[in-house]
Scaffold this active site. Structure first.
Site, mmCIF file in Angstrom:
data_model
loop_
_atom_site.group_PDB
_atom_site.id
_atom_site.type_symbol
_atom_site.label_atom_id
_atom_site.label_comp_id
_atom_site.label_asym_id
_atom_site.label_seq_id
_atom_site.Cartn_x
_atom_site.Cartn_y
_atom_site.Cartn_z
ATOM 1 N N LYS A 31 28.144 -20.192 -95.406
ATOM 2 C CA LYS A 31 27.903 -20.460 -93.989
ATOM 3 C C LYS A 31 26.422 -20.747 -93.794
ATOM 4 C CE LYS A 31 26.584 -18.358 -90.418
ATOM 5 N NZ LYS A 31 25.908 -19.438 -89.630
ATOM 6 N N GLU B 198 18.357 -10.658 -98.745
ATOM 7 C CA GLU B 198 16.927 -10.997 -98.863
ATOM 8 C C GLU B 198 16.438 -11.185 -97.443
ATOM 9 O OE1 GLU B 198 13.646 -12.594 -98.428
ATOM 10 O OE2 GLU B 198 14.726 -14.435 -98.915
ATOM 11 N N CYS C 106 9.611 -16.301 -95.201
ATOM 12 C CA CYS C 106 9.657 -14.833 -95.216
ATOM 13 C C CYS C 106 8.534 -14.241 -96.048
ATOM 14 C CB CYS C 106 11.008 -14.351 -95.731
ATOM 15 S SG CYS C 106 11.432 -14.992 -97.364
ATOM 16 N N GLU D 251 7.517 -9.465 -88.031
ATOM 17 C CA GLU D 251 7.566 -10.806 -88.612
ATOM 18 C C GLU D 251 7.633 -11.845 -87.494
ATOM 19 O OE1 GLU D 251 9.774 -12.799 -92.398
ATOM 20 O OE2 GLU D 251 11.080 -11.863 -90.915
#
Length: 498
Positions: free
Chosen positions: A186, A262, A297, A396
């Site tokens: 997906k 992750e 990331c 983040e």
């Protein structure tokens, strides 16, 4: 003056799902618009997959696994298919790069040289590895033979993010397919197009129908259905820590499927006064945070600079910032392109406002701009006077925002670097080998760079400590996620010893 977009031939974009080797609409006929962040244009409509579509894809993957049309092939045969797929990606590199740029806004120069080429290299690398992985024989008495073998886990669900759509798909499907699994992928609803094209190219390369299925859709609809599915044996996810936690919960609530994640990062980059090459350190710090519009990331968003060199460091860094001014990503010279969509742009701007409100000093950028009318762009942004307790140093941002933190004591800098919920990557710059080793050992991160940033390759694992996720992508270690260990203990009654 805003740029006039460079005319580009839009490739034929097909937003339908790929299930059991065929392009299909969503079961209920629903679609969503796929808009380009470059200028807001409508690229195509995309099938809005839901639970029924996930059911169909999982059923196709299960049939493919059980009849062994893929996992039953000899390793050398699977190897040849994966290598052909890598070659198909390179043959369609221009098309895939243009699609990636239109879909998520990254500069086309990097969409081709980094994303497409790295994806092809990843698939080729795991293809080459297929027939070079050996199982084990345990030490036993003469009356036994103990085999330790790895077998494919079965049907693997994969959910990938929007920042490196093709590359992140390759990082996960390549080892999963190499191990003999069937896959339901997906892609993010923000950038689904190259994943759908990848499935077509895989069929052209000889991958049997049903082995790789791609269902686009929204997380709460298609993603949750995949994570909760009782016939999915493992789920691999790359994305935010918030959603990653939900993936682990859903895996446990359903069939206790293996869950590999992750997740986010707030990577510290520590530059000591004895840095061996200040210009290189500055270049790495600036280019790494602004690469891919900061939508990475592992971006080194927390920059720790020793006080005695901070003034010189910032002078050099600010001199580099103008080259990263956002521009039309279809132009070959553009280095920084568009933010993926309006929602993410607003998120980045909100963090910039919060940084100023909490007392950080804005040195550069901080504003939304429109080098292309209707697009989503933000200036490269640098904050000084940041403390490790500020929001911009804790959360983040996923945008081109650099937070500079000054230190005088290296041990304290390491303590602050580790004072984070994340532990994905880190770096230290020093000419002292003992210091480099000591800091690298002390930093709680899955990867520590020394006197460089992000120069590693497919041969080493990628993943993090703490809330940066569980498991590793890349390298041979990734195969461990997609296989089960089996012990076969065989009794041997030796007729010759009677």
């Amino acid at each position: 003056m805003p740029e006039t977009p460079t005319p580009a031939v839009t490739p034929a974009l097909d937003g339908r799902a790929v299930i059991d080797g065929r392009r299909v609409e969503a079961a209920d006929g629903r679609t969503f618009d796929c808009l380009s962040p470059i200028d807001g244009r409508l690229l195509t409509t995309v099938a809005r997959g839901g639970p029924a579509d996930i059911d169909a894809a999982v059923a196709a993957a299960r049939r493919a696994f059980e009849d062994r049309r893929w996992c039953g092939q000899a390793p050398a045969a699977r190897k040849r298919v994966l290598i052909r797929l890598a070659e198909r990606l390179l043959a369609h590199a221009d098309e895939l790069a243009l699609t990636e740029t239109l879909d998520m806004g990254k500069p086309i120069r990097y969409a081709k040289s980094v994303d497409v080429h790295s994806a092809a290299n990843c698939i080729r690398w795991y293809g080459e590895a297929v027939d070079k992985i050996y199982d084990e024989i345990a030490p036993t008495p003469r009356t036994a033979l103990a085999l330790i073998t790895r077998e494919p886990v079965g049907v693997v669900g994969i959910i990938v993010p929007w920042n490196y759509p093709l590359l992140m798909a390759a990082w996960k499907i390549a080892p999963a397919l190499a191990a003999g699994n069937s896959v339901v992928l997906k892609p993010s609803e923000k950038s689904p197009l190259t994943a759908l094209r990848l499935a077509e190219l895989a069929l052209e390369a000889g991958l049997p129908p049903g082995v790789l299925n791609v269902v686009p859709g929204y997380g709460p609809e298609a993603g949750s259905a995949l994570a909760l599915h009782m016939d999915v044996d493992a789920i691999a996810f790359t994305g935010s820590t918030r959603v990653g936690k939900q993936i682990h919960v859903m895996a446990g609530q359903s069939n206790l499927k293996r869950a590999w994640t992750e997740l986010g990062g707030k990577s510290p980059n520590i530059v000591c006064a004895d840095c061996p090459d200040l210009d290189r350190a500055v270049e790495a710090a600036v280019s790494s945070i602004f690469f891919n519009q900061g939508e990475s990331c592992n971006a080194p968003s927390r920059l720790f600079v020793e006080s005695s060199i901070k003034e010189a460091f910032l002078e050099k860094a600010l001199a580099l910032v103008p080259r990263y001014q956002p521009a039309n990503p279809l132009e070959p010279q553009t280095i920084m392109g568009a933010i993926v969509d309006r929602i993410q742009l607003d998120t980045v701007l909100r963090y910039i406002e919060q940084g100023q409100a909490e007392g950080a000093r804005l040195l550069a950028g901080g504003q939304a701009v429109e080098p292309v009318p209707g697009g989503c762009y933000v200036q490269p942004t640098v904050f000084d006077g940041v403390t490790n307790t500020m929001t911009i140093a804790r959360e983040e941002i996923f945008g081109p925002v650099l937070s500079v933190i000054t230190f005088t004591d290296l041990a304290d800098a390491v303590r602050q670097a580790n004072d984070s919920i994340y532990g994905l990557q880190a770096a230290v710059w020093t000419r002292d080998l003992n210091k480099a080793h000591a800091v690298a050992r002390a930093l709680r991160a899955g990867t520590v760079h020394v006197n460089q940033y992000d120069e590693d390759d497919i041969t080493v694992p990628f993943g993090g400590f703490r809330q940066s996720g569980i498991g590793r992508d890349k390298s041979l270690h990734a195969l461990e996620k997609y296989t089960e260990l089996k012990t076969t203990w065989i009794r041997i009654d030796d007729p010759l010893s009677a």
